[in-house]
Every structure is written in structure tokens, then in C-alpha cells.
Design an enzyme around this catalytic site. Structure first.
Site: not given
Length: 342
Positions: A30, A39, A76, A150
Site C-alpha cells: 500500500r 487495487r 497471503d 487464525y
């Protein structure tokens, strides 16, 4: 043996490169205007990850702009639980969500979907065909403990308390989750290597939250298993281990997991690392991302210290964690000037 045209691979082989190799964690992201533009055009994060053309473009953006010595695959760590059978989503401003959370659902009930890994391999192939000859291509996966946090909680947390508690209450069930992640991770990294990556990194972002016995059980043991199985299947694939926040326990990690190189976070003093870690072990790191964000004298002093202390041993210059999204492009350019001026 890697040639001098790939400085990062030279260091990963245990030798000192004439050119100090540099890459940055989250270097594709970013802080780059070209990433933000793509994006905005393509939509959400997961859509980018599963679009091989977009993911390849994002992987290559920082290479074109800065000429880093390593390109890190844009993907990811939660692709693996997605392939194990949990559903994965990224809500706006909420971070990732996995369902069902395994704190109250059965791992055995999940239906494996290994085809979810295939778009990542296509990304690797597309990047490989466009990388400069001197650039090393890095793949990656999350380490089992971090991925499992997670999977159990269904989302990220500050202290991983829900998962740590689950591991105490039902170590057999938690071990099955960790082992499932480790097994899928080996297949995933072999697939990345076969598609074109030249080295891989294991990210254990939450390793520092564990008590000593849990650290042995849920970080060292499964990491050692992954490395051993990878070496059995792809003996020449270098593995970088990055257990964040573990302090002095990183010495045990280095000695017991079998990783080929060790990433240091910003809390590890370079002077201590030189004394405590094997002299021939390639080291990666460990500039504080906030020093890069600050720039100026703070950046220059921090870079000089790292270069001085790690001189004379195999070393890859990197951050202690991912680059911060507000980091100015000019600070990254200055970092490269400082490293390559030595």
C-alpha cells in the site's frame, strides 16, 4: 552453486556477496501508488491474490521501481487454511475472517480444496517469466502456529489468547490442526518451487506470544518438520525462518529447526545476534520499519549500525517486519543509497 549474478542466493548459500542484497517485507503493497491504483481498479485484496495477472504485476512493481535483489510473491498466509477447507474473506477495515472457527468446529469436517492453490502457482509462473536475471524469486508461507491462530479464532487477535487456551485444553486437537497446516504447507511450497521460486520464507508473526513449552511444541517442532520434509523433496531450496518477537529463543529456533537462514525482527540487537547465533548462518534484517518511516538521521544511524555489526558474515538487508503503508517512497530510495554506498 548460485553465481554472482544473484546476490541474495549467494548469501543464502552461506557466502558473502560483493553486493549487499536488499529486499523488504511487504515491499509490494500500500505504500506504492501503483499498487493503490491497481487495487482500486481490481477490487478487494483477495480478488488480487487470486488473479494471477494482478498478483504478478504487484509482485513486480517494487522490482521495477527500486531494483530490489529479491522479489517476494504477492499472496497471503491464509491461502493454506483456505485450501484446507475453511472459507476466507477480507472485510473492509476488518482484516481476514476464516469460517468456521475451529475453536468450536471440527477440523475433520473440513473438505480439502487444494485447487485453491493453483492460481498462486500461475502467479509464480508469470512473475518468473518477467524477473530480471539478477533478482531472486522468494516464495513464502505462514508457519503453522501463526496460521493456526487464525484458524482457531476465525480472525486475528492481539495476544492469541483464544488459541493458546485451546492448545492447553485440547493439545491433541490443536496438534492435528498444526500438523494439517504443516502438511499442506510443504505441498504448497513445493508447488511454488516447481513453478519458479528459488527460496522460501516461513512467517511466524505470532511466535512471540507463546510460553516456553508451547514454543517448543507449536513453533520449533512443526517448523523442523516442514524444513525436513521440504529438504527431502527439494534439497536445494533455501528456507528462511522468521519467528517474530521471540527474543533470545531465536537461538534455539536457529539450532533446532534446520532453517538455512534466519530473519531477525527489530527487537533483536545485532550485537547480540552476532554473539549468540552460528557464525556461518545467513542473517536477514533487521531495520525497524519505524526508522524507515522516520527517515533522516534516524534512518542513517540505524542502517549504519546494522551494516557495521553484520559486516563479515552472510547478511541480507531487510526490515524487522513489514514496511509501513505511510512510508515515503523517498525514504526507501535513501535506504538503498545507504546500503549500496558501503
Amino acid at each position: 552453486m548460485p553465481g554472482p549474478s544473484k546476490p541474495l542466493l549467494t548469501v543464502l548459500s552461506g557466502r558473502i556477496s560483493e553486493r549487499k542484497p536488499v529486499w523488504l517485507m511487504r515491499q509490494a503493497g500500500r505504500y506504492l501508488p501503483e499498487y493503490r491504483a491497481l487495487r482500486a481498479e481490481k477490487g478487494g485484496f483477495l480478488a488480487l491474490v487470486y488473479d494471477p495477472d494482478a498478483a504478478a504485476e504487484i509482485t513486480l512493481q517494487p522490482i521495477r521501481r527500486f531494483g530490489f535483489d529479491g522479489a517476494i510473491l504477492f499472496s497471503d498466509i491464509l491461502i493454506v487454511p483456505h485450501a484446507i477447507g475453511q472459507e476466507l474473506s477480507f472485510g473492509a477495515g476488518e482484516g481476514p475472517r476464516l469460517s468456521p472457527p475451529l475453536v468450536d468446529a471440527s477440523l475433520a469436517a473440513l473438505e480439502r480444496v487444494p485447487a485453491r492453490l493453483e492460481p498462486i502457482y500461475r502467479t509464480v509462473e508469470k512473475v518468473k517469466s518477467q524477473l530480471p536475471a539478477e533478482t531472486t524469486f522468494l516464495g513464502f508461507a505462514g508457519s503453522p502456529w501463526t496460521v493456526a491462530t487464525y484458524m482457531v479464532a476465525g480472525q486475528g487477535s492481539r495476544d492469541q489468547a483464544e488459541t493458546r487456551g485451546f492448545a492447553y485444553r485440547d493439545p491433541a486437537a490443536f496438534s492435528a490442526i498444526v500438523d494439517a497446516v504443516a502438511h499442506m504447507t510443504v505441498d504448497y511450497l513445493v508447488g511454488q518451487a516447481d513453478a519458479g521460486v528459488e527460496a522460501v520464507q516461513l512467517f511466524d508473526s505470532w511466535a512471540g506470544s507463546l510460553a516456553p513449552a508451547q514454543f517448543e511444541d507449536w513453533v520449533i517442532r512443526p517448523t523442523a518438520a516442514i524444513v525436513a520434509n521440504l529438504k527431502a523433496r527439494r534439497p536445494n531450496l533455501p528456507v528462511i525462518g522468521f519467528p517474530k518477537g521471540v527474543g533470545s529463543r531465536i537461538a534455539a529456533y536457529a539450532n533446532e529447526t534446520g532453517v538455512d537462514a534466519l530473519g531477525l525482527d527489530e527487537t533483536i540487537a545485532p550485537e547480540w545476534a552476532v554473539e549468540a547465533l552460528p557464525a556461518d548462518l545467513p542473517i536477514q534484517g533487521n531495520l525497524d520499519p519505524l526508522a524507515l518511516l522516520a527517515g533522516g538521521e534516524a534512518l542513517e544511524k540505524a542502517v549504519a549500525r546494522i551494516l557495521s555489526v553484520f559486516a563479515g558474515r552472510p547478511h541480507i538487508f531487510n526490515l524487522g517486519h513489514g514496511i509501513i503503508k505511510e512510508t515515503p517512497i523517498g525514504h526507501v530510495e535513501r535506504l538503498l543509497e545507504l546500503v549500496h554506498a558501503r
